[in-house]
Design an enzyme around this catalytic site. Structure first.
Site, short mmCIF file in Angstrom:
data_model
loop_
_atom_site.label_atom_id
_atom_site.label_comp_id
_atom_site.label_asym_id
_atom_site.label_seq_id
_atom_site.Cartn_x
_atom_site.Cartn_y
_atom_site.Cartn_z
N THR A 36 70.55 17.28 21.40
CA THR A 36 71.81 16.96 20.71
C THR A 36 71.58 16.42 19.31
OG1 THR A 36 73.60 15.34 20.71
CG2 THR A 36 71.68 14.76 21.97
N TYR A 85 73.21 7.67 24.74
CA TYR A 85 73.19 9.11 25.00
C TYR A 85 72.10 9.79 24.17
CZ TYR A 85 74.67 14.00 24.63
OH TYR A 85 74.69 15.37 24.61
N1 NAD Z 1 79.41 19.70 24.60
C1 NAD Z 1 78.75 19.41 23.49
O1 NAD Z 1 79.32 19.37 22.38
C2 NAD Z 1 77.27 19.12 23.56
C3 NAD Z 1 76.61 18.83 22.37
C4 NAD Z 1 75.23 18.55 22.41
C5 NAD Z 1 74.54 18.64 23.60
N2 NAD Z 1 75.20 18.93 24.75
C6 NAD Z 1 74.42 19.01 25.99
O2 NAD Z 1 74.66 20.26 26.62
C7 NAD Z 1 74.55 20.12 28.04
C8 NAD Z 1 75.77 20.74 28.69
O3 NAD Z 1 76.93 20.04 28.23
P1 NAD Z 1 78.39 20.52 28.64
O4 NAD Z 1 79.28 20.23 27.51
O5 NAD Z 1 78.35 21.89 29.20
O6 NAD Z 1 78.72 19.48 29.79
P2 NAD Z 1 79.35 19.69 31.25
O7 NAD Z 1 79.63 18.32 31.78
O8 NAD Z 1 80.45 20.68 31.22
O9 NAD Z 1 78.14 20.35 32.04
C9 NAD Z 1 77.11 19.61 32.65
C10 NAD Z 1 76.83 20.27 34.00
O10 NAD Z 1 75.72 19.62 34.60
C11 NAD Z 1 76.05 19.30 35.96
N3 NAD Z 1 75.25 18.12 36.29
C12 NAD Z 1 75.33 16.88 35.72
N4 NAD Z 1 74.41 16.05 36.27
C13 NAD Z 1 73.74 16.79 37.19
C14 NAD Z 1 72.68 16.51 38.09
N5 NAD Z 1 72.14 15.29 38.17
N6 NAD Z 1 72.25 17.50 38.91
C15 NAD Z 1 72.80 18.74 38.87
N7 NAD Z 1 73.81 19.07 38.04
C16 NAD Z 1 74.27 18.10 37.22
C17 NAD Z 1 77.55 19.10 35.98
O11 NAD Z 1 78.15 19.28 37.24
C18 NAD Z 1 78.00 20.17 34.97
O12 NAD Z 1 78.21 21.41 35.61
C19 NAD Z 1 74.38 18.63 28.30
O13 NAD Z 1 73.02 18.37 28.56
C20 NAD Z 1 74.82 17.97 27.01
O14 NAD Z 1 74.17 16.75 26.78
C21 NAD Z 1 76.55 19.17 24.77
O1 UPG Z 2 90.57 12.55 20.91
C1 UPG Z 2 89.69 12.52 20.03
C2 UPG Z 2 88.38 13.02 20.28
C3 UPG Z 2 87.44 12.92 19.27
N1 UPG Z 2 87.75 12.39 18.06
C4 UPG Z 2 86.72 12.33 17.00
O2 UPG Z 2 86.25 13.64 16.79
C5 UPG Z 2 84.87 13.62 16.47
C6 UPG Z 2 84.13 14.50 17.45
O3 UPG Z 2 84.20 13.87 18.72
P1 UPG Z 2 83.84 14.63 20.10
O4 UPG Z 2 84.48 15.98 20.11
O5 UPG Z 2 84.14 13.70 21.22
O6 UPG Z 2 82.27 14.88 19.96
P2 UPG Z 2 81.08 13.86 19.64
O7 UPG Z 2 81.37 12.47 20.06
O8 UPG Z 2 80.69 14.08 18.20
O9 UPG Z 2 79.94 14.37 20.62
C7 UPG Z 2 79.76 15.76 20.91
O10 UPG Z 2 78.84 16.28 19.99
C8 UPG Z 2 77.55 15.68 20.06
C9 UPG Z 2 76.68 16.36 19.02
O11 UPG Z 2 77.14 16.07 17.71
C10 UPG Z 2 77.01 15.90 21.47
O12 UPG Z 2 75.75 15.36 21.58
C11 UPG Z 2 77.92 15.31 22.53
O13 UPG Z 2 77.43 15.62 23.82
C12 UPG Z 2 79.27 15.90 22.36
O14 UPG Z 2 80.17 15.24 23.25
C13 UPG Z 2 84.43 12.15 16.54
O15 UPG Z 2 84.48 11.62 15.25
C14 UPG Z 2 85.52 11.49 17.38
O16 UPG Z 2 85.73 10.14 17.06
C15 UPG Z 2 89.02 11.91 17.80
O17 UPG Z 2 89.30 11.42 16.71
N2 UPG Z 2 89.94 12.00 18.80
#
Ligand code: NAD
Ligand code: UPG
Length: 346
Positions: free
Chosen positions: A121, A145
């Site tokens: 991330t 995180y």
């Molecule tokens: N969404 C974002 O913007 C973002 C940004 C940066 C990194 N990531 C990373 O990408 C990955 C996926 O994120 P996402 O947005 O799809 O989240 P998500 O919560 O939709 O997916 C996570 C999945 O992992 C499973 N899981 C969690 N803990 C587990 C465990 N102990 N054993 C087995 N399964 C487990 C959950 O059931 C879920 O299906 C994460 O590692 C997250 O940190 C996400």
């Molecule tokens: O209801 C909301 C939700 C978010 N935000 C803002 O929008 C921005 C983005 O927030 P969000 O979409 O929650 O993402 P992040 O907190 O930046 O984190 C995401 O993006 C990261 C990488 O940049 C990943 O590591 C995390 O897993 C993923 O949740 C931030 O400034 C928040 O404060 C608001 O103002 N209102």
């Protein structure tokens, strides 16, 4: 490509993992999902893909799944993902993201897995002193995180050096949108991500959307992020796998487009797509949020030949909105002509 390994996708029932499963399937690569369904949902796993329901912390169960399905590569998405929650419950994050990843890496090495791609991330960078953020920018996470993910990166590097595991560390910036063909999307009703929450507010599924912090040192006072479409990110995983299988060695790349949008700019894009004003409420800063995260995204293009196809905030919003309508059952608004006819008829 060399012989295609069977890929185990941990977290494949979740948001990004389910899109990676589709991309792997589309590329003809065999895939098995391993997920405990804590935030993921069974319906996110296609009918013709095996779902092994289990926790990555259960290493005996994991080892059996790896043996049974002859797994040679793992894409590790499973984890806990909410930055603000990690500030309140740090040990949950060190447990699920660090400790459970340790067990997974150890099990993979013992079972002879050759390749591992890890969901890292932008949060590992903390509040970087310079922008854009390259992969060489120092890592100084400001929330548990980010720290929990950085420790896993380090374990992977050390395990790779000692045991020859090929590793791909993908540092995602902010992931948004949904599969343009409508096959997958973000399913967590209580999701906290900006675009997801904004489209829920646009559909009336939430009363309002809060802007967390309006006094940051940014042009409009709100936080800036580099948003990447989930399908482009999924494609990057297939390319990363090919890279590891064909070239061996290790990979560390930012996954982003290399440009930032403020919270207010994103909300304006949602309004432009829906044609309706959003119920926006200004709110205090959220714990753990850095003011701006914008990537240098050159390396991923150079090393993987990645060519994003969905680099547009409007497309992220449109696809997220379509998916939200699909899962919530909120119908599309009638076209303006239909509305006029309805008014005339009444
Ligand atoms: N969404 C974002 O913007 C973002 C940004 C940066 C990194 N990531 C990373 O990408 C990955 C996926 O994120 P996402 O947005 O799809 O989240 P998500 O919560 O939709 O997916 C996570 C999945 O992992 C499973 N899981 C969690 N803990 C587990 C465990 N102990 N054993 C087995 N399964 C487990 C959950 O059931 C879920 O299906 C994460 O590692 C997250 O940190 C996400
Ligand atoms: O209801 C909301 C939700 C978010 N935000 C803002 O929008 C921005 C983005 O927030 P969000 O979409 O929650 O993402 P992040 O907190 O930046 O984190 C995401 O993006 C990261 C990488 O940049 C990943 O590591 C995390 O897993 C993923 O949740 C931030 O400034 C928040 O404060 C608001 O103002 N209102």
């Amino acid at each position: 490509m060399s012989e295609l390994p069977v890929v185990l996708v941990t977290g494949g029932a979740g948001y990004i993992g389910s899109h990676a499963v589709l991309a792997l399937k589309d590329a003809g690569i065999p895939v098995v999902v391993y997920d405990n369904l804590s935030t993921g949902v069974r319906l996110a796993v296609p009918d013709d893909v095996t779902l092994v329901e289990g926790d990555i912390g259960d290493t005996a169960h994991l080892a059996r799944a790896i043996q049974e399905h002859r797994i040679a590569a793992v894409m590790h998405f499973a984890g806990s993902i909410v930055v603000s929650e990690s500030v309140e419950k740090p040990l949950k994050y060190y447990h699920n993201n660090t400790q459970n990843s340790l067990g997974l890496i150890d099990t993979c090495i013992k079972q002879g897995v050759r390749h591992m791609i890890f969901s890292s991330t932008a949060a590992v960078y903390g509040e970087p002193e310079s922008s854009p953020i390259s992969e060489d920018t120092p890592t100084k996470p400001i929330n548990p995180y980010g720290a929990s993910k950085l420790m896993t990166e380090q374990m992977l590097r050390d395990a790779s050096a000692a045991h020859g595991l090929n590793i791909g560390i993908l540092r995602y910036f902010n992931v948004a949108g949904a599969d343009p063909a409508g096959r997958a999307g973000q399913n967590t009703p209580a999701a906290t991500h900006l675009i997801k929450v904004a489209v829920q507010a646009a559909l009336g599924l939430r009363d309002s959307i809060s802007v967390f912090g309006t006094d940051y040192q940014t042009p409009d006072g709100t936080c800036i992020r580099d948003y990447i479409h989930v399908s482009d990110l999924a494609d990057a995983h297939v390319l990363a796998l090919r890279h590891l299988v064909e070239n061996g060695g290790n990979l560390l790349v930012n996954c982003a487009y290399g440009r930032g949008f403020s919270v207010r700019e994103v909300l304006r894009a949602v309004e432009a797509v829906t044609g309706e004003p959003l119920p926006v409420v200004d709110a205090p800063r959220r714990a753990g949020d850095p003011p701006a995260l914008v990537a240098s995204a050159d390396r991923i293009r150079q090393v993987l030949g990645w060519k994003p196809a969905h680099d547009s905030v409007e497309e992220m919003v449109r696809t997220a909105l379509a998916w939200e309508r699909h899962i919530s059952g909120v119908p599309d608004r009638p076209a303006s002509g239909d509305a006029a006819q309805t008014r005339q008829a009444s």
